[in-house]
Motif scaffolding. Sequence first.
Motif, PDB file in Angstrom:
ATOM      1  N   THR A   1       3.675   0.501   2.846  1.00  0.00           N
ATOM      2  CA  THR A   1       3.911  -0.911   3.366  1.00  0.00           C
ATOM      3  C   THR A   1       4.227  -1.691   2.199  1.00  0.00           C
ATOM      4  O   THR A   1       3.579  -2.283   1.704  1.00  0.00           O
ATOM      5  CB  THR A   1       2.546  -1.223   4.149  1.00  0.00           C
ATOM      6  OG1 THR A   1       1.466  -1.144   3.436  1.00  0.00           O
ATOM      7  CG2 THR A   1       2.440  -0.616   5.291  1.00  0.00           C
ATOM      8  N   VAL A   2       5.389  -1.851   2.037  1.00  0.00           N
ATOM      9  CA  VAL A   2       6.107  -2.716   0.972  1.00  0.00           C
ATOM     10  C   VAL A   2       7.183  -3.547   1.549  1.00  0.00           C
ATOM     11  O   VAL A   2       8.149  -2.927   2.177  1.00  0.00           O
ATOM     12  CB  VAL A   2       6.509  -1.784  -0.220  1.00  0.00           C
ATOM     13  CG1 VAL A   2       7.210  -2.581  -1.103  1.00  0.00           C
ATOM     14  CG2 VAL A   2       5.302  -0.900  -0.696  1.00  0.00           C
TER      15      VAL A   2
ATOM     16  N   GLN B   1       0.797  -1.144  -0.103  1.00  0.00           N
ATOM     17  CA  GLN B   1       0.039  -0.066  -0.158  1.00  0.00           C
ATOM     18  C   GLN B   1       0.901   1.333   0.058  1.00  0.00           C
ATOM     19  O   GLN B   1       1.744   1.353   0.705  1.00  0.00           O
ATOM     20  CB  GLN B   1      -0.914   0.301   1.341  1.00  0.00           C
ATOM     21  CG  GLN B   1      -2.053  -0.965   1.093  1.00  0.00           C
ATOM     22  CD  GLN B   1      -3.110  -0.144   2.139  1.00  0.00           C
ATOM     23  OE1 GLN B   1      -2.762  -0.222   3.362  1.00  0.00           O
ATOM     24  NE2 GLN B   1      -4.418  -0.552   1.840  1.00  0.00           N
ATOM     25  N   VAL B   2       0.342   2.259  -0.925  1.00  0.00           N
ATOM     26  CA  VAL B   2       0.842   3.644  -0.897  1.00  0.00           C
ATOM     27  C   VAL B   2      -0.077   4.615  -0.379  1.00  0.00           C
ATOM     28  O   VAL B   2      -1.047   4.703  -1.082  1.00  0.00           O
ATOM     29  CB  VAL B   2       1.704   3.869  -2.124  1.00  0.00           C
ATOM     30  CG1 VAL B   2       2.322   5.296  -1.846  1.00  0.00           C
ATOM     31  CG2 VAL B   2       2.662   2.722  -2.458  1.00  0.00           C
ATOM     32  N   THR B   3       0.143   5.363   0.719  1.00  0.00           N
ATOM     33  CA  THR B   3      -0.883   6.127   1.242  1.00  0.00           C
ATOM     34  C   THR B   3      -0.424   7.542   1.106  1.00  0.00           C
ATOM     35  O   THR B   3       0.679   7.782   1.751  1.00  0.00           O
ATOM     36  CB  THR B   3      -1.471   5.785   2.555  1.00  0.00           C
ATOM     37  OG1 THR B   3      -1.798   4.525   2.570  1.00  0.00           O
ATOM     38  CG2 THR B   3      -2.672   6.844   2.805  1.00  0.00           C
TER      39      THR B   3
ATOM     40  N   TYR C   1      16.478   5.829  -2.431  1.00  0.00           N
ATOM     41  CA  TYR C   1      16.648   4.410  -2.566  1.00  0.00           C
ATOM     42  C   TYR C   1      16.939   3.803  -1.055  1.00  0.00           C
ATOM     43  O   TYR C   1      16.827   2.586  -0.831  1.00  0.00           O
ATOM     44  CB  TYR C   1      17.848   4.012  -3.404  1.00  0.00           C
ATOM     45  CG  TYR C   1      17.675   4.126  -4.817  1.00  0.00           C
ATOM     46  CD1 TYR C   1      17.926   5.330  -5.272  1.00  0.00           C
ATOM     47  CD2 TYR C   1      16.864   3.234  -5.339  1.00  0.00           C
ATOM     48  CE1 TYR C   1      17.743   5.637  -6.846  1.00  0.00           C
ATOM     49  CE2 TYR C   1      16.746   3.499  -6.790  1.00  0.00           C
ATOM     50  CZ  TYR C   1      16.937   4.519  -7.438  1.00  0.00           C
ATOM     51  OH  TYR C   1      16.983   4.701  -8.648  1.00  0.00           O
ATOM     52  N   SER C   2      17.145   4.794  -0.053  1.00  0.00           N
ATOM     53  CA  SER C   2      17.678   4.316   1.066  1.00  0.00           C
ATOM     54  C   SER C   2      17.273   4.992   2.325  1.00  0.00           C
ATOM     55  O   SER C   2      17.240   6.399   2.053  1.00  0.00           O
ATOM     56  CB  SER C   2      19.085   3.766   1.565  1.00  0.00           C
ATOM     57  OG  SER C   2      19.744   4.998   1.049  1.00  0.00           O
ATOM     58  N   ALA C   3      16.732   4.369   3.441  1.00  0.00           N
ATOM     59  CA  ALA C   3      16.447   5.416   4.509  1.00  0.00           C
ATOM     60  C   ALA C   3      17.655   6.267   5.237  1.00  0.00           C
ATOM     61  O   ALA C   3      18.786   5.895   5.101  1.00  0.00           O
ATOM     62  CB  ALA C   3      15.847   4.498   5.766  1.00  0.00           C
ATOM     63  N   GLY C   4      17.158   7.458   5.089  1.00  0.00           N
ATOM     64  CA  GLY C   4      18.102   8.609   5.607  1.00  0.00           C
ATOM     65  C   GLY C   4      18.534   9.405   4.418  1.00  0.00           C
ATOM     66  O   GLY C   4      18.961  10.337   4.561  1.00  0.00           O
TER      67      GLY C   4
ATOM     68  N   THR D   1      12.643  13.371   1.408  1.00  0.00           N
ATOM     69  CA  THR D   1      13.247  12.456   2.524  1.00  0.00           C
ATOM     70  C   THR D   1      12.639  11.245   2.526  1.00  0.00           C
ATOM     71  O   THR D   1      11.487  10.972   2.366  1.00  0.00           O
ATOM     72  CB  THR D   1      13.488  13.185   3.979  1.00  0.00           C
ATOM     73  OG1 THR D   1      11.879  13.348   4.351  1.00  0.00           O
ATOM     74  CG2 THR D   1      14.004  14.490   4.030  1.00  0.00           C
ATOM     75  N   LEU D   2      13.746  10.052   3.172  1.00  0.00           N
ATOM     76  CA  LEU D   2      12.844   8.874   3.136  1.00  0.00           C
ATOM     77  C   LEU D   2      13.302   8.323   4.528  1.00  0.00           C
ATOM     78  O   LEU D   2      14.576   8.158   4.964  1.00  0.00           O
ATOM     79  CB  LEU D   2      13.658   7.780   2.182  1.00  0.00           C
ATOM     80  CG  LEU D   2      13.061   6.424   2.050  1.00  0.00           C
ATOM     81  CD1 LEU D   2      11.601   6.663   1.592  1.00  0.00           C
ATOM     82  CD2 LEU D   2      13.936   5.684   0.836  1.00  0.00           C
ATOM     83  N   THR D   3      12.145   7.600   5.120  1.00  0.00           N
ATOM     84  CA  THR D   3      12.584   6.427   6.279  1.00  0.00           C
ATOM     85  C   THR D   3      12.116   5.251   6.201  1.00  0.00           C
ATOM     86  O   THR D   3      11.700   4.975   4.750  1.00  0.00           O
ATOM     87  CB  THR D   3      11.788   7.216   7.629  1.00  0.00           C
ATOM     88  OG1 THR D   3      10.254   6.868   7.239  1.00  0.00           O
ATOM     89  CG2 THR D   3      11.777   8.833   8.073  1.00  0.00           C
ATOM     90  N   LYS D   4      12.174   4.468   6.956  1.00  0.00           N
ATOM     91  CA  LYS D   4      11.787   2.881   6.435  1.00  0.00           C
ATOM     92  C   LYS D   4      10.330   2.757   6.334  1.00  0.00           C
ATOM     93  O   LYS D   4       9.992   1.582   5.902  1.00  0.00           O
ATOM     94  CB  LYS D   4      12.162   2.241   7.777  1.00  0.00           C
ATOM     95  CG  LYS D   4      13.843   1.936   7.689  1.00  0.00           C
ATOM     96  CD  LYS D   4      14.208   0.932   8.526  1.00  0.00           C
ATOM     97  CE  LYS D   4      15.700   0.654   8.583  1.00  0.00           C
ATOM     98  NZ  LYS D   4      16.073  -0.088   9.598  1.00  0.00           N
ATOM     99  N   LYS D   5       9.544   3.732   6.678  1.00  0.00           N
ATOM    100  CA  LYS D   5       7.967   3.568   6.640  1.00  0.00           C
ATOM    101  C   LYS D   5       7.423   4.855   5.626  1.00  0.00           C
ATOM    102  O   LYS D   5       6.217   4.615   5.413  1.00  0.00           O
ATOM    103  CB  LYS D   5       7.562   3.631   8.002  1.00  0.00           C
ATOM    104  CG  LYS D   5       7.637   2.448   8.822  1.00  0.00           C
ATOM    105  CD  LYS D   5       6.849   2.515  10.139  1.00  0.00           C
ATOM    106  CE  LYS D   5       7.212   1.215  10.922  1.00  0.00           C
ATOM    107  NZ  LYS D   5       6.652   1.258  12.113  1.00  0.00           N
ATOM    108  N   GLU D   6       7.933   5.777   5.565  1.00  0.00           N
ATOM    109  CA  GLU D   6       7.554   6.929   4.773  1.00  0.00           C
ATOM    110  C   GLU D   6       8.316   7.716   4.075  1.00  0.00           C
ATOM    111  O   GLU D   6       9.663   7.989   4.591  1.00  0.00           O
ATOM    112  CB  GLU D   6       6.585   7.720   6.009  1.00  0.00           C
ATOM    113  CG  GLU D   6       7.240   8.424   7.005  1.00  0.00           C
ATOM    114  CD  GLU D   6       6.400   8.880   8.101  1.00  0.00           C
ATOM    115  OE1 GLU D   6       5.026   8.828   7.838  1.00  0.00           O
ATOM    116  OE2 GLU D   6       6.845   9.224   9.426  1.00  0.00           O
ATOM    117  N   SER D   7       7.881   8.747   3.305  1.00  0.00           N
ATOM    118  CA  SER D   7       8.821   9.794   2.694  1.00  0.00           C
ATOM    119  C   SER D   7       7.953  11.252   2.681  1.00  0.00           C
ATOM    120  O   SER D   7       6.809  11.149   2.948  1.00  0.00           O
ATOM    121  CB  SER D   7       9.049   9.465   1.065  1.00  0.00           C
ATOM    122  OG  SER D   7       9.612  10.534   0.725  1.00  0.00           O
TER     123      SER D   7
END
Lengths: 111, 118
Positions: free
Chosen positions: A26-27, A3-5, A51-54, A65-71
Motif C-alpha cells: 500500500t504505497v 506498508q509492504v507485507t 515498474y508498471s502493472a502487467g 509479476t506486478l499488479t497495482k496492489k501486489e507482486s
Amino acid sequence: EDQVTQSPEALRLQEGESSSLNCSYTVSGLRGLFWYRQDPGKGPEFLFTLYSAGEEKEKERLKATLTKKESFLHITAPKPEDSATYLCAVDKDTGRRALTFGSGTRLQVQP
Amino acid sequence: GAGVSQSPRYKVTKRGQDVALRCDPISGHVSLYWYRQALGQGPEFLTYFNYEAQQDKSGLPNDRFSAERPEGSISTLTIQRTEQRDSAMYRCASSSGIGGAEKSYEQYFGPGTRLTVT
C-alpha cells in the motif's frame, strides 16, 4: 502509511514443487518494486525491478509479476540452491530514494 | 568489477563508545545508501547520498547517528555514545546514478557490518 507485507513468512517445498511468494503493498505513487534474494550471513542480492502493472521479468527458475496492489515471485521446479530469504521492497515516486522492505519469505527447498 | 565492500565486518564495542562504519561503493556509483537490518526483518532505511551531498537523513534514529561522504565515494556512518539498542547489522548499498534509466535505481548491497554494543 506505506506498508509492504510478504506472505507466507516461511515456505517449505520439495524439489520440483512450484509455488509463488506474495508481496502486497500500500504505497501511493509506486515508482518501482524490487525483489532481492538474501542468503544467511550475506547482503541482499538484487533480482528484479518491476515498474508498471502487467510487467513480468524472468531469471532462470524465477518469474516476477506486478499488479497495482501486489507482486508475485513464481518459482518453477525449485532446486535446493534456491533456498534463501526473498525480500521485496518498494520505491515511491517522490524523489526520495529510500526502499521500504517487507520482512521477507524464508524459502526452504528440500531434495 | 568489485561489489560494495564494508568494514569492519564485525564490531564489538562498549556502551558509550563511538564507532565508525565504512562503506566503499561500486566504482562509479553515484548514489550510496545506509540501512539497518534487524534479525528476521528487511533492511530499514537510514540515509542516502548523491555524490557527496546527503539527500535524505530522515531515517537516522537520533542525533547520535551521522554519515558523511566527503569525496563522493567512500562513506562513513558514525554512531556516537553507543547504546545496546544500536546493536544490529548495518548495510550499505549503492546505485549507478540519478538519471532516468531503469538500472540507475537498482541498489546493490554490501555484506554488512555486525555491530554489537555490550
